[in-house]
Design a protein around this motif. Structure first.
Motif, PDB file in Angstrom:
ATOM      1  N   ALA A   1       0.834  -1.199   0.000  1.00 16.16           N
ATOM      2  CA  ALA A   1       0.000   0.000   0.000  1.00 16.16           C
ATOM      3  C   ALA A   1       0.872   1.252   0.000  1.00 16.16           C
ATOM      4  O   ALA A   1       1.881   1.315   0.714  1.00 16.16           O
ATOM      5  CB  ALA A   1      -0.898  -0.016   1.230  1.00 16.16           C
ATOM      6  N   PHE A   2       0.477   2.236  -0.792  1.00 21.24           N
ATOM      7  CA  PHE A   2       1.204   3.504  -0.882  1.00 21.24           C
ATOM      8  C   PHE A   2       0.404   4.597  -0.205  1.00 21.24           C
ATOM      9  O   PHE A   2      -0.732   4.876  -0.582  1.00 21.24           O
ATOM     10  CB  PHE A   2       1.448   3.854  -2.361  1.00 21.24           C
ATOM     11  CG  PHE A   2       2.541   3.011  -2.964  1.00 21.24           C
ATOM     12  CD1 PHE A   2       2.460   1.636  -2.938  1.00 21.24           C
ATOM     13  CD2 PHE A   2       3.659   3.606  -3.523  1.00 21.24           C
ATOM     14  CE1 PHE A   2       3.481   0.846  -3.456  1.00 21.24           C
ATOM     15  CE2 PHE A   2       4.688   2.828  -4.050  1.00 21.24           C
ATOM     16  CZ  PHE A   2       4.595   1.448  -4.013  1.00 21.24           C
ATOM     17  N   ILE A   3       1.017   5.196   0.818  1.00 15.43           N
ATOM     18  CA  ILE A   3       0.296   6.175   1.625  1.00 15.43           C
ATOM     19  C   ILE A   3       1.212   7.361   1.918  1.00 15.43           C
ATOM     20  O   ILE A   3       2.423   7.252   1.835  1.00 15.43           O
ATOM     21  CB  ILE A   3      -0.220   5.488   2.938  1.00 15.43           C
ATOM     22  CG1 ILE A   3      -1.027   6.400   3.845  1.00 15.43           C
ATOM     23  CG2 ILE A   3       0.928   4.904   3.737  1.00 15.43           C
ATOM     24  CD1 ILE A   3      -2.427   6.587   3.447  1.00 15.43           C
ATOM     25  N   GLY A   4       0.611   8.472   2.265  1.00 17.84           N
ATOM     26  CA  GLY A   4       1.401   9.671   2.573  1.00 17.84           C
ATOM     27  C   GLY A   4       0.493  10.870   2.429  1.00 17.84           C
ATOM     28  O   GLY A   4      -0.673  10.737   2.029  1.00 17.84           O
TER      29      GLY A   4
ATOM     30  N   LEU B   1       4.409   7.686  -8.203  1.00 20.82           N
ATOM     31  CA  LEU B   1       5.394   6.638  -7.929  1.00 20.82           C
ATOM     32  C   LEU B   1       4.911   5.288  -8.457  1.00 20.82           C
ATOM     33  O   LEU B   1       5.695   4.512  -9.015  1.00 20.82           O
ATOM     34  CB  LEU B   1       5.687   6.559  -6.423  1.00 20.82           C
ATOM     35  CG  LEU B   1       6.776   5.564  -6.030  1.00 20.82           C
ATOM     36  CD1 LEU B   1       8.146   6.001  -6.551  1.00 20.82           C
ATOM     37  CD2 LEU B   1       6.853   5.382  -4.528  1.00 20.82           C
ATOM     38  N   ILE B   2       3.634   5.009  -8.307  1.00 19.29           N
ATOM     39  CA  ILE B   2       3.071   3.755  -8.827  1.00 19.29           C
ATOM     40  C   ILE B   2       3.251   3.713 -10.343  1.00 19.29           C
ATOM     41  O   ILE B   2       3.691   2.712 -10.909  1.00 19.29           O
ATOM     42  CB  ILE B   2       1.585   3.624  -8.404  1.00 19.29           C
ATOM     43  CG1 ILE B   2       1.551   3.291  -6.911  1.00 19.29           C
ATOM     44  CG2 ILE B   2       0.846   2.573  -9.244  1.00 19.29           C
ATOM     45  CD1 ILE B   2       0.185   3.134  -6.312  1.00 19.29           C
ATOM     46  N   ASN B   3       2.957   4.821 -11.011  1.00 25.81           N
ATOM     47  CA  ASN B   3       3.136   4.865 -12.470  1.00 25.81           C
ATOM     48  C   ASN B   3       4.601   4.678 -12.853  1.00 25.81           C
ATOM     49  O   ASN B   3       4.919   3.995 -13.829  1.00 25.81           O
ATOM     50  CB  ASN B   3       2.628   6.199 -13.017  1.00 25.81           C
ATOM     51  CG  ASN B   3       1.121   6.307 -12.916  1.00 25.81           C
ATOM     52  OD1 ASN B   3       0.430   5.299 -12.728  1.00 25.81           O
ATOM     53  ND2 ASN B   3       0.585   7.515 -13.034  1.00 25.81           N
TER      54      ASN B   3
ATOM     55  N   ASP C   1      12.732  11.005 -12.910  1.00 25.13           N
ATOM     56  CA  ASP C   1      13.894  10.360 -13.549  1.00 25.13           C
ATOM     57  C   ASP C   1      14.083   8.898 -13.133  1.00 25.13           C
ATOM     58  O   ASP C   1      15.135   8.315 -13.376  1.00 25.13           O
ATOM     59  CB  ASP C   1      15.170  11.177 -13.288  1.00 25.13           C
ATOM     60  CG  ASP C   1      15.507  11.267 -11.810  1.00 25.13           C
ATOM     61  OD1 ASP C   1      15.019  10.422 -11.033  1.00 25.13           O
ATOM     62  OD2 ASP C   1      16.262  12.182 -11.419  1.00 25.13           O
ATOM     63  N   GLN C   2      13.070   8.331 -12.476  1.00 18.84           N
ATOM     64  CA  GLN C   2      13.055   6.910 -12.093  1.00 18.84           C
ATOM     65  C   GLN C   2      14.075   6.521 -11.029  1.00 18.84           C
ATOM     66  O   GLN C   2      14.349   5.328 -10.839  1.00 18.84           O
ATOM     67  CB  GLN C   2      13.233   6.029 -13.335  1.00 18.84           C
ATOM     68  CG  GLN C   2      12.212   6.359 -14.401  1.00 18.84           C
ATOM     69  CD  GLN C   2      11.918   5.194 -15.311  1.00 18.84           C
ATOM     70  OE1 GLN C   2      12.729   4.291 -15.462  1.00 18.84           O
ATOM     71  NE2 GLN C   2      10.759   5.210 -15.914  1.00 18.84           N
TER      72      GLN C   2
END
Ligand code: GTP
Ligand code: MG
Length: 208
Positions: free
Chosen positions: A27-30, A39-41, A180-181
């Motif tokens: 899970a991505f949270i913030g 960031l997911i993309n 920039d990954q």
């Protein structure tokens, strides 16, 4: 680890509606606008998989993305979004803590922290909540491309000093830029290792 496929699976309001507890999930949270969807993309190398916006509050429900047909990335609404009504914020915060405390296949929570700012109390209290509840997490500093590396390092150091007031051991940390990954390989390898452990544990428990 390579991302071979990444597809949107479903959008849910809370724990009850989450998909069957089969695959490991991350899970991505913030805080709102910290860069969760971006960031997911970036991890999936798909520009428009998760919706992003310069206006905070874009993600309003839990969005599940199936990766390589065997694990999930979950994009969560941000916390600390002042423009949402008090009632809505309260609703989301109790749905979120319910999900975090009870979701069995939640393998790791990625807490995103803006590298451009000094330590923020809502990030620190959120991390303290995860630690107190023994929910596995790591910290991802975002938007590294937006400032000089010495400035980012100073903010990161201050953040660690703040965490060290409550915790002896520092969590795993990543420096990233969706532009920039930076950090992509490191995060995917980290997930790959946890996935291996997840399936090993499932096998030992004879669940599969
Ligand atoms: P909510 O869903 O509203 O909580 O936001 P979010 O955390 O998902 O943030 P989102 O990914 O929508 O990004 C917010 C803004 O920051 C967008 O304008 C992005 O283009 C920008 N952004 C995100 N990550 C980066 C990054 O690493 N570098 C730069 N330069 N901009 C970024
Ligand atoms: Mg978002």
């Amino acid at each position: 680890m390579e991302v071979k496929s990444a597809v949107f699976k479903m959008s849910v309001p809370g724990l009850k509606e989450c998909p069957k507890a089969i695959f490991p999930e991350y899970a991505f949270i913030g805080r709102s606008n910290v860069g969760k969807s971006s960031l997911i993309n970036m991890l999936c190398k798909k520009k428009e998989l998760a919706r992003t916006s310069s206006t905070p509050g874009k993600t309003v429900s839990m969005n599940y993305f199936m990766i390589n047909d065997n694990w999930y990335l979950v994009d969560l609404p941000g916390y600390g979004f002042a423009k949402r009504s008090k009632e809505k914020r309260h609703e989301w915060s109790s749905a979120l803590s319910n999900y975090l405390q009870k979701r069995e296949p939640l393998a790791c929570v990625f807490v995103l922290v803006d590298s451009r700012v000094p330590p923020q109390m809502n990030d620190i209290s959120f991390i303290n909540f995860l630690g107190q509840n023994q929910i596995p997490f790591c910290v991802v500093f975002t938007k590294l491309d937006k400032l000089k590396s010495a400035e980012a390092d100073a903010n990161i150091e201050a953040f660690c000093a703040e965490l060290a007031l409550d915790w002896e051991q520092m969590p795993q940390m990543f420096k990233t830029s969706a532009l920039d990954q930076t950090g992509r390989k490191e995060i995917l390898n980290f997930i790959g290792k946890i996935n291996d452990e997840f399936w090993k544990a499932r096998k030992n428990a004879k669940i599969i």
